[in-house]
Design an enzyme around this catalytic site. Sequence first.
Site, PDB file in Angstrom:
ATOM      1  N   LYS A  28     -16.104  40.757  36.467  1.00 52.18           N
ATOM      2  CA  LYS A  28     -15.604  41.958  37.161  1.00 52.18           C
ATOM      3  C   LYS A  28     -15.628  43.172  36.248  1.00 52.18           C
ATOM      4  O   LYS A  28     -16.080  44.248  36.630  1.00 52.18           O
ATOM      5  CB  LYS A  28     -14.190  41.676  37.687  1.00 52.18           C
ATOM      6  CG  LYS A  28     -13.575  42.831  38.451  1.00 52.18           C
ATOM      7  CD  LYS A  28     -12.562  42.349  39.473  1.00 52.18           C
ATOM      8  CE  LYS A  28     -11.283  41.842  38.841  1.00 52.18           C
ATOM      9  NZ  LYS A  28     -10.455  42.915  38.265  1.00 52.18           N
ATOM     10  N   SER A  29     -15.153  43.001  35.011  1.00 53.75           N
ATOM     11  CA  SER A  29     -15.094  44.142  34.086  1.00 53.75           C
ATOM     12  C   SER A  29     -16.492  44.690  33.826  1.00 53.75           C
ATOM     13  O   SER A  29     -16.717  45.904  33.816  1.00 53.75           O
ATOM     14  CB  SER A  29     -14.489  43.691  32.750  1.00 53.75           C
ATOM     15  OG  SER A  29     -13.151  43.314  32.933  1.00 53.75           O
ATOM     16  N   ARG A  33     -18.392  48.436  34.947  1.00 52.52           N
ATOM     17  CA  ARG A  33     -18.980  49.283  33.893  1.00 52.52           C
ATOM     18  C   ARG A  33     -20.481  49.479  34.105  1.00 52.52           C
ATOM     19  O   ARG A  33     -21.022  50.542  33.806  1.00 52.52           O
ATOM     20  CB  ARG A  33     -18.685  48.662  32.522  1.00 52.52           C
ATOM     21  CG  ARG A  33     -17.201  48.828  32.121  1.00 52.52           C
ATOM     22  CD  ARG A  33     -16.817  47.807  31.064  1.00 52.52           C
ATOM     23  NE  ARG A  33     -15.481  48.007  30.507  1.00 52.52           N
ATOM     24  CZ  ARG A  33     -14.343  47.605  31.059  1.00 52.52           C
ATOM     25  NH1 ARG A  33     -14.349  46.998  32.244  1.00 52.52           N
ATOM     26  NH2 ARG A  33     -13.188  47.815  30.450  1.00 52.52           N
ATOM     27  N   ARG A 129       0.919  51.483  41.108  1.00 56.15           N
ATOM     28  CA  ARG A 129       0.676  51.232  39.678  1.00 56.15           C
ATOM     29  C   ARG A 129       0.647  52.526  38.861  1.00 56.15           C
ATOM     30  O   ARG A 129       0.269  53.579  39.370  1.00 56.15           O
ATOM     31  CB  ARG A 129      -0.638  50.435  39.519  1.00 56.15           C
ATOM     32  CG  ARG A 129      -0.533  49.069  40.191  1.00 56.15           C
ATOM     33  CD  ARG A 129      -1.792  48.269  40.065  1.00 56.15           C
ATOM     34  NE  ARG A 129      -2.052  47.870  38.694  1.00 56.15           N
ATOM     35  CZ  ARG A 129      -3.148  47.224  38.304  1.00 56.15           C
ATOM     36  NH1 ARG A 129      -4.085  46.933  39.179  1.00 56.15           N
ATOM     37  NH2 ARG A 129      -3.286  46.875  37.052  1.00 56.15           N
ATOM     38  N   GLN A 176      -8.479  49.369  29.939  1.00 51.51           N
ATOM     39  CA  GLN A 176      -8.743  50.386  30.950  1.00 51.51           C
ATOM     40  C   GLN A 176      -8.482  51.776  30.383  1.00 51.51           C
ATOM     41  O   GLN A 176      -9.266  52.709  30.596  1.00 51.51           O
ATOM     42  CB  GLN A 176      -7.866  50.147  32.183  1.00 51.51           C
ATOM     43  CG  GLN A 176      -8.220  48.871  32.926  1.00 51.51           C
ATOM     44  CD  GLN A 176      -7.271  48.559  34.060  1.00 51.51           C
ATOM     45  OE1 GLN A 176      -6.314  49.298  34.309  1.00 51.51           O
ATOM     46  NE2 GLN A 176      -7.517  47.468  34.758  1.00 51.51           N
ATOM     47  N   ASP A 327      -5.250  38.354  31.938  1.00 53.33           N
ATOM     48  CA  ASP A 327      -5.355  38.037  33.369  1.00 53.33           C
ATOM     49  C   ASP A 327      -5.170  36.546  33.654  1.00 53.33           C
ATOM     50  O   ASP A 327      -5.129  36.144  34.820  1.00 53.33           O
ATOM     51  CB  ASP A 327      -6.721  38.486  33.904  1.00 53.33           C
ATOM     52  CG  ASP A 327      -6.824  40.005  33.962  1.00 53.33           C
ATOM     53  OD1 ASP A 327      -5.784  40.676  34.063  1.00 53.33           O
ATOM     54  OD2 ASP A 327      -7.957  40.515  33.897  1.00 53.33           O
ATOM     55  N   ARG A 358       3.484  40.285  37.579  1.00 52.59           N
ATOM     56  CA  ARG A 358       3.027  38.885  37.586  1.00 52.59           C
ATOM     57  C   ARG A 358       4.052  37.926  37.011  1.00 52.59           C
ATOM     58  O   ARG A 358       4.043  36.734  37.366  1.00 52.59           O
ATOM     59  CB  ARG A 358       1.673  38.772  36.854  1.00 52.59           C
ATOM     60  CG  ARG A 358       0.549  39.312  37.711  1.00 52.59           C
ATOM     61  CD  ARG A 358      -0.811  39.168  37.077  1.00 52.59           C
ATOM     62  NE  ARG A 358      -1.829  39.518  38.058  1.00 52.59           N
ATOM     63  CZ  ARG A 358      -3.078  39.863  37.765  1.00 52.59           C
ATOM     64  NH1 ARG A 358      -3.477  39.904  36.500  1.00 52.59           N
ATOM     65  NH2 ARG A 358      -3.929  40.143  38.712  1.00 52.59           N
TER      66      ARG A 358
HETATM   67  C1  S3P Z   1      -9.643  45.279  32.576  1.00 54.18           C
HETATM   68  C2  S3P Z   1      -8.602  45.417  31.705  1.00 54.18           C
HETATM   69  C3  S3P Z   1      -7.312  44.733  31.864  1.00 54.18           C
HETATM   70  C4  S3P Z   1      -7.381  43.611  32.902  1.00 54.18           C
HETATM   71  C5  S3P Z   1      -8.150  44.014  34.124  1.00 54.18           C
HETATM   72  C6  S3P Z   1      -9.569  44.390  33.754  1.00 54.18           C
HETATM   73  C7  S3P Z   1     -10.897  46.011  32.309  1.00 54.18           C
HETATM   74  O1  S3P Z   1      -6.357  45.684  32.300  1.00 54.18           O
HETATM   75  O2  S3P Z   1      -6.082  43.210  33.265  1.00 54.18           O
HETATM   76  O3  S3P Z   1      -8.190  42.966  35.066  1.00 54.18           O
HETATM   77  O4  S3P Z   1     -11.939  45.696  32.918  1.00 54.18           O
HETATM   78  O5  S3P Z   1     -10.880  46.918  31.458  1.00 54.18           O
HETATM   79  P1  S3P Z   1      -5.530  46.595  31.241  1.00 54.18           P
HETATM   80  O6  S3P Z   1      -6.495  47.500  30.591  1.00 54.18           O
HETATM   81  O7  S3P Z   1      -4.525  47.340  32.072  1.00 54.18           O
HETATM   82  O8  S3P Z   1      -4.905  45.614  30.310  1.00 54.18           O
END
Ligand code: S3P
Length: 448
Positions: A28-29, A33, A129, A176, A327, A358
Amino acid sequence: MSGHGTPTPMLSRKSGPLKGEAQVPGDKSISHRSLILGAMSVGETRISGLLEGEDVLDTAKAMRAFGADVADLGNGEWVVYGVGVGGFAEPAQVVDCGNSGTGVRLIMGSMATTPITVTFTGDASLNKRPMARVTDPLALFGAQAYGRAGGRLPMTIVGAREPVPVRYRVPVPSAQVKSAVLLAGLNAPGQTVVIEKEATRDHTERMLAGFGAEIMTEDTPEGRVITLTGQPELSPQVIAVPRDPSSAAFPVCAALLTEGSDVLVPNIGLNPTRAGLFSTLREMGADLTYENLRHEGGEPVADLRARFSPDMQGIEVPAERAASMIDEYPVLSVVACFAKGKTHMPGVKELRVKESDRIDAMAKGLRAAGITVDEGEDWWTVHGRGFGDVPGGAVVETHLDHRIAMSFLVMGFATEKPMTVDDAGPIATSFPIFEPLMTRLGAVIEGV
Ligand code: S3P
């Protein structure tokens, strides 16, 4: 399954043995990107293995709204025709990022140093959030943010007309936030510097280097210092997205907990900033091995083999490992119920501001299933009962959180009585094929 429609309750019951191969979706990350950097480069970026979950599809839609041409060629193959750094157009409509904190925060960063005005919104979870963690550093570049009380969405960002580069120490361990600052730094002149005390996932840095940006990372006594030179011309790339270790966590943990199981989860990215869960499980005594360890596209990759592990022990999870498995704590807490003794998880305050709180969501559901859980603001402890002694039989609230839903469904494969989640819809945000994939392995999941 959709996180925005009528709730979809689901139940899982004692299963096993789980056997076969689990082909989990793309990371996903890295998927977010790929689309964003593809849109910020000049020309055609080709992406294979993109996660086609709701979160990433919302980011694809957003990139189109900013003027990039984004096409789905089928079978996880996508092509993005980028508009270049600073080339984003002003979207005609509100940009809706659905459930995705990563999507909205990265996109805010990517537009904050371009003189356009954009209004962002999301679903009920995302609109709760905190966004100030991103808009505070974006203000240093010259961007302005107008949101609801407490820095919540919906929120309008006015991009900086004459951005200045920034030196920013990230106050919370968050990839993030780090990534939003780096993406904003792309269209600022000079060098933008981000300092993080604890290393968080580094996909943005790796990918920026791949797209041809000048970026340097140094580990120093004050932490990890990342220096990016602004206003590069990014060259389009061919990207093969590795499979998501955070999604692999679910079939892996399910196999550890169900009698007679032996599951292979191929091609999983094992970037050290992401792989903390697997080290933790091995320390607990899980029969989990890495096969065919190799490197692909600059990231370490392996096939994971997980087998039923009835003799796991609770452990102290090192606080400094938290960022590399942030996560995965919900599903780890499920595994901890079936281990003997306590599993203590310190240094995890960030879990309180994910798609749900969570710690609270898991503690409530685990207690309802017969498990003792202690918790503080930034820690929690699960008192394991050992294999064959976890009652289950609870109906749990998932609070629009995909990982809470999947964790409790995995739990139900090994509890004495079935586990029910009030809404499995949000699973589609990150792992749309979760139910058929688990069912094919031999797990029992039913609609209710
Ligand atoms: C992510 C960073 C994490 C993670 C999220 C994906 C990312 O969040 O929990 O599912 O892709 O950069 P945080 O940056 O808030 O820790």
